[in-house]
Design a protein around this motif. Structure first.
Motif, PDB file in Angstrom:
ATOM      1  N   PRO A   1      17.351 -32.078 -16.548  1.00 42.48           N
ATOM      2  CA  PRO A   1      16.656 -32.318 -17.819  1.00 42.48           C
ATOM      3  C   PRO A   1      15.129 -32.287 -17.688  1.00 42.48           C
ATOM      4  O   PRO A   1      14.444 -31.918 -18.637  1.00 42.48           O
ATOM      5  CB  PRO A   1      17.108 -33.715 -18.225  1.00 42.48           C
ATOM      6  N   GLU A   2      14.601 -32.640 -16.504  1.00 41.91           N
ATOM      7  CA  GLU A   2      13.144 -32.679 -16.369  1.00 41.91           C
ATOM      8  C   GLU A   2      12.569 -31.294 -16.111  1.00 41.91           C
ATOM      9  O   GLU A   2      11.356 -31.104 -16.119  1.00 41.91           O
ATOM     10  CB  GLU A   2      12.731 -33.652 -15.252  1.00 41.91           C
TER      11      GLU A   2
ATOM     12  N   MET B   1      20.353 -32.241 -22.525  1.00 38.42           N
ATOM     13  CA  MET B   1      19.414 -33.342 -22.387  1.00 38.42           C
ATOM     14  C   MET B   1      18.123 -32.809 -21.784  1.00 38.42           C
ATOM     15  O   MET B   1      18.143 -32.052 -20.814  1.00 38.42           O
ATOM     16  CB  MET B   1      19.942 -34.441 -21.485  1.00 38.42           C
TER      17      MET B   1
ATOM     18  N   TYR C   1      25.866 -33.571 -23.497  1.00 37.08           N
ATOM     19  CA  TYR C   1      25.338 -34.912 -23.704  1.00 37.08           C
ATOM     20  C   TYR C   1      25.631 -35.471 -25.097  1.00 37.08           C
ATOM     21  O   TYR C   1      24.814 -36.152 -25.679  1.00 37.08           O
ATOM     22  CB  TYR C   1      23.846 -34.954 -23.376  1.00 37.08           C
TER      23      TYR C   1
ATOM     24  N   GLN D   1      14.134 -34.108 -20.614  1.00 38.65           N
ATOM     25  CA  GLN D   1      13.174 -35.194 -20.432  1.00 38.65           C
ATOM     26  C   GLN D   1      11.773 -34.595 -20.522  1.00 38.65           C
ATOM     27  O   GLN D   1      11.459 -33.631 -19.831  1.00 38.65           O
ATOM     28  CB  GLN D   1      13.390 -35.871 -19.077  1.00 38.65           C
TER      29      GLN D   1
ATOM     30  N   GLU E   1      20.758 -36.785 -13.761  1.00 35.26           N
ATOM     31  CA  GLU E   1      21.270 -36.202 -14.996  1.00 35.26           C
ATOM     32  C   GLU E   1      21.285 -34.687 -14.856  1.00 35.26           C
ATOM     33  O   GLU E   1      20.409 -34.106 -14.210  1.00 35.26           O
ATOM     34  CB  GLU E   1      20.372 -36.588 -16.177  1.00 35.26           C
TER      35      GLU E   1
ATOM     36  N   TYR F   1      27.107 -40.168 -22.933  1.00 34.31           N
ATOM     37  CA  TYR F   1      26.665 -40.284 -21.548  1.00 34.31           C
ATOM     38  C   TYR F   1      27.839 -40.578 -20.620  1.00 34.31           C
ATOM     39  O   TYR F   1      27.916 -40.082 -19.524  1.00 34.31           O
ATOM     40  CB  TYR F   1      25.626 -41.400 -21.398  1.00 34.31           C
TER      41      TYR F   1
ATOM     42  N   GLU G   1      13.630 -39.024 -23.841  1.00 38.59           N
ATOM     43  CA  GLU G   1      14.879 -38.337 -23.545  1.00 38.59           C
ATOM     44  C   GLU G   1      15.353 -37.734 -24.863  1.00 38.59           C
ATOM     45  O   GLU G   1      15.617 -38.446 -25.827  1.00 38.59           O
ATOM     46  CB  GLU G   1      15.900 -39.343 -23.020  1.00 38.59           C
TER      47      GLU G   1
END
Lengths: 272, 377
Positions: B279-280, B318, B355, B320, B239, B358, B307
């Motif tokens: 995203p992380e 997005m 986002y 995470q 992502e 998706y 998420e």
């Protein structure tokens, strides 16, 4: 209850139809086979069949030769047919099927016009300076008639099974080192056996029971079981005709059973 | 351990019915490596595989195998074997004979064949199933027969065309491990084709990302993930939040109305770029401590993490995170310099939105709905 009623409604006409036109005639054949003509029981008719042993043997040999020739011609034809473009395949199959929609008697009769002593073929031979050849009345003419009339029944099932072979199997075979010949031997042939078997049955059965082809193209010189049976019903000698029909029928059933035993018919063959 | 080039594709082009499938493809595959073609359907990955297998000839270009041009060598003479997508096992042969097929073609002696087949059956954990017919096997077992059949020939290169696509998730994971193990054990070059990015990342030494008949990026899984070359790769692998940015100077970029330190350099002054933030890699912080601020618009719990979609000036990010947040929370975002990856603008720039949705399909459906609503008013 509703479904069983409607099911019965659909099934009943079918059952009555089969009873009248299949089962009853079979019993009539059985009755005549064991009847002495005056309502008494006898085995005389069956016993008399020994006189016609040669005719049975001839019929089997002719049918076997015709079937073999059909197979030899049809297999390569069907195999190469699957290699050409899809549209050409459809067209060719249509051409193969076209004669099937024509009456057998007419097709056979047309051959007499070609093969006759003064027929088309001999006239061409004469024009080219050759002597006339007597085609009619020879075994070759009879077998030619059988092959011509029944070869579509060999081509169609073989073509169907070969064309249904998944192309990725052929690619897998090449991938594993098979050249064209080895692919044919190790993959195409074994996978097309069901088609070959149903083709054999579908040519052998009508060949062994035919009478018109041998009469017309054989000029009455070649007698097959079908001819004898026809004669018996014309005389009329129903009991002997029925006995012969019964034996022929048993013979055909046995050959179909043998064919079925060889191949899994649910793997793409057409079974009658 | 990974050695010389074993397969080279030089300037390969292929087209069917006027449609260009491969367009000037150049690629070296090294001996003993596990290399994966990754891309969406229709990107040309299977076509490339079929070229190497010999089922297809290129319109242009050369296929080189161990320094020899093999364009004209038919499939059956090539030292490569294929595992087909739906296995293509021979239905008229049992397990043993399927595996023995290539050996019989080679006219090997029965005794050697027996030894070899037994060895293969053991390698793929199918011992004792040699006499079974193919249609009594489960999907996973058929898969193993296909593997055994292909490697029984000891090919120099094994081609695998989405071999795991038909298996369920858990079995697929086991087979991934097993394939990797077999590859290392036998020391054969594996050329793997898949559209599953996770599969590609876990198994491969190198990944080739393809789209539209062209190679988009070649690299190790880490390279591909951390340093995507363009928006397509960034979007296809994992992502990504992909934003329009401006490179103010080396190590300094502007996007989303703020300026950030970063680790990238070598761009023109004020060059327009694509910025990728995974995203992380985004931290959610209190509103006043964030470099960017926005409103949480949706929260989904995925087990390992949440998420969270955050609307920042109309662009939906997005993120995470393992911390719980709630819809309508006002939050701040903090992005470390090493979390920012800068890419040159490409033909793919701007194709991948935020986002709000998706998938492209959902995006298009929403568009249609909006149009319909507008018309209704």
């Amino acid at each position: 209850m509703n479904t069983s009623f409607s099911r019965r409604l659909i099934n009943t006409p079918c059952l009555i139809w089969s009873a009248i036109f299949i089962v009853v005639p079979l019993f009539i054949v059985l009755y005549y086979t064991f009847s002495d003509g005056n309502g008494g029981f006898t085995l005389q008719n069956i016993y008399e069949l020994r006189l016609y042993k040669d005719v049975f043997v001839t019929s089997v040999i002719y049918a076997l030769i015709a079937t073999l020739i059909c197979l030899i011609l049809s297999y390569p034809f069907s195999y190469f047919l699957t290699k050409i473009s899809v549209n050409s395949q459809k067209m060719t199959i249509l051409l193969v099927m076209l004669p099937m929609w024509m009456n057998l008697l007419i097709k056979t009769y047309s051959w007499t016009v070609i093969l006759d002593n003064n027929g088309v073929l001999n006239r061409i031979l004469n024009l080219l300076g050759f002597e006339s050849v007597k085609f009619m009345g020879t075994p070759a003419a009879v077998i030619l008639g059988m092959v011509y009339d029944f070869i579509p029944y060999m081509i169609l099932p073989i073509y169907t099974t070969i064309s249904k072979i998944d192309n990725s199997l052929l690619e897998a075979a090449s991938d594993l080192g098979s050249n064209a010949f080895s692919k044919l031997r190790r993959v195409v042939l074994p996978l097309s056996i069901p088609g070959v078997l149903s083709g054999i049955t579908m040519v052998f059965v009508p060949s062994i029971s035919t009478f018109y082809i041998s009469q017309k193209l054989g000029n009455g010189m070649i007698l097959l079981v079908g001819d004898i049976i026809e004669t018996q019903f014309k005389i009329p000698n129903y009991p002997l005709g029925a006995a012969m029909s019964l034996v022929l029928m048993i013979f055909i059933i046995i050959s179909i059973a043998v064919m079925n035993k060889f191949g899994d018919t649910d793997k793409g063959g057409i079974m009658i | 351990m990974i050695g010389e080039n074993i397969v080279e594709l030089k300037n390969i082009s292929v087209s069917f019915d006027g449609e260009q499938i491969l367009n000037g493809l150049n690629l070296d595959i090294k001996d003993k490596e596990f290399i994966t073609f990754l891309g969406p359907s229709g990107c040309g990955k299977t076509t490339t595989l079929r070229l190497i297998a010999g089922f297809l000839e290129p319109d242009e270009g050369d296929i080189i195998f161990e320094n020899q041009r093999i364009n004209d060598v038919p499939a059956y003479k090539r030292q490569v074997n294929t595992i087909f997508q739906r296995y293509a096992l021979f239905p008229h042969l049992n397990v043993y004979e399927n595996i023995a097929f290539g050996l019989r073609v080679k006219k090997m002696k029965d005794k050697e064949i027996k030894e070899k087949v037994e060895e293969m059956l053991e390698l793929v954990n199918l011992k004792g199933l040699g006499n079974r017919s193919i249609d009594t096997l489960s999907g996973g077992q058929q898969q193993r027969v296909a593997i055994a059949r292909a490697i029984a020939n000891r090919p120099k290169v094994l081609l695998l065309d989405e071999p795991l696509a038909a298996l369920d998730l858990k079995l697929r994971k086991d087979m991934q491990k097993e394939l990797k193990k077999i590859q290392q054990q036998l020391g054969i070059t594996f050329v793997f084709v898949t559209h599953d990015q996770e599969e590609a990342l876990t198994m491969s030494d190198r990944v080739i990302v393809m789209d539209d008949g062209k190679i988009q990026q070649i690299g190790t899984p880490q390279d591909i993930y951390n340093e995507p070359k363009n928006a397509f790769v960034a979007d296809f692998i994992g992502e990504s939040n992909i934003l329009d940015g401006k490179m103010l100077k080396d190590f300094y970029v502007e996007f989303s109305g703020n300026k950030f330190d970063c680790l990238d350099k070598g761009f023109e002054k004020n060059e327009l770029v694509d910025v990728v933030v995974r995203p992380e890699d985004v931290d959610i912080v209190p509103e006043d401590k964030g470099q960017l601020t926005g409103i949480v618009t949706s929260v989904a719990f995925l087990g390992v993490h949440y998420e969270i979609i955050v609307d920042i000036g109309g662009f939906k990010w997005m993120i995470q995170t393992t911390d719980e947040h709630f819809v309508d929370d006002k939050v701040g975002l903090y992005i470390e310099p090493d979390a920012i990856h800068i890419m040159k603008k490409s033909e793919y720039s701007g194709l991948y939105g935020d986002y709000s949705t998706y998938s492209e399909e959902m995006y298009e459906m929403n568009e249609i709905n909006e149009l319909a609503e507008e018309e209704a008013q």
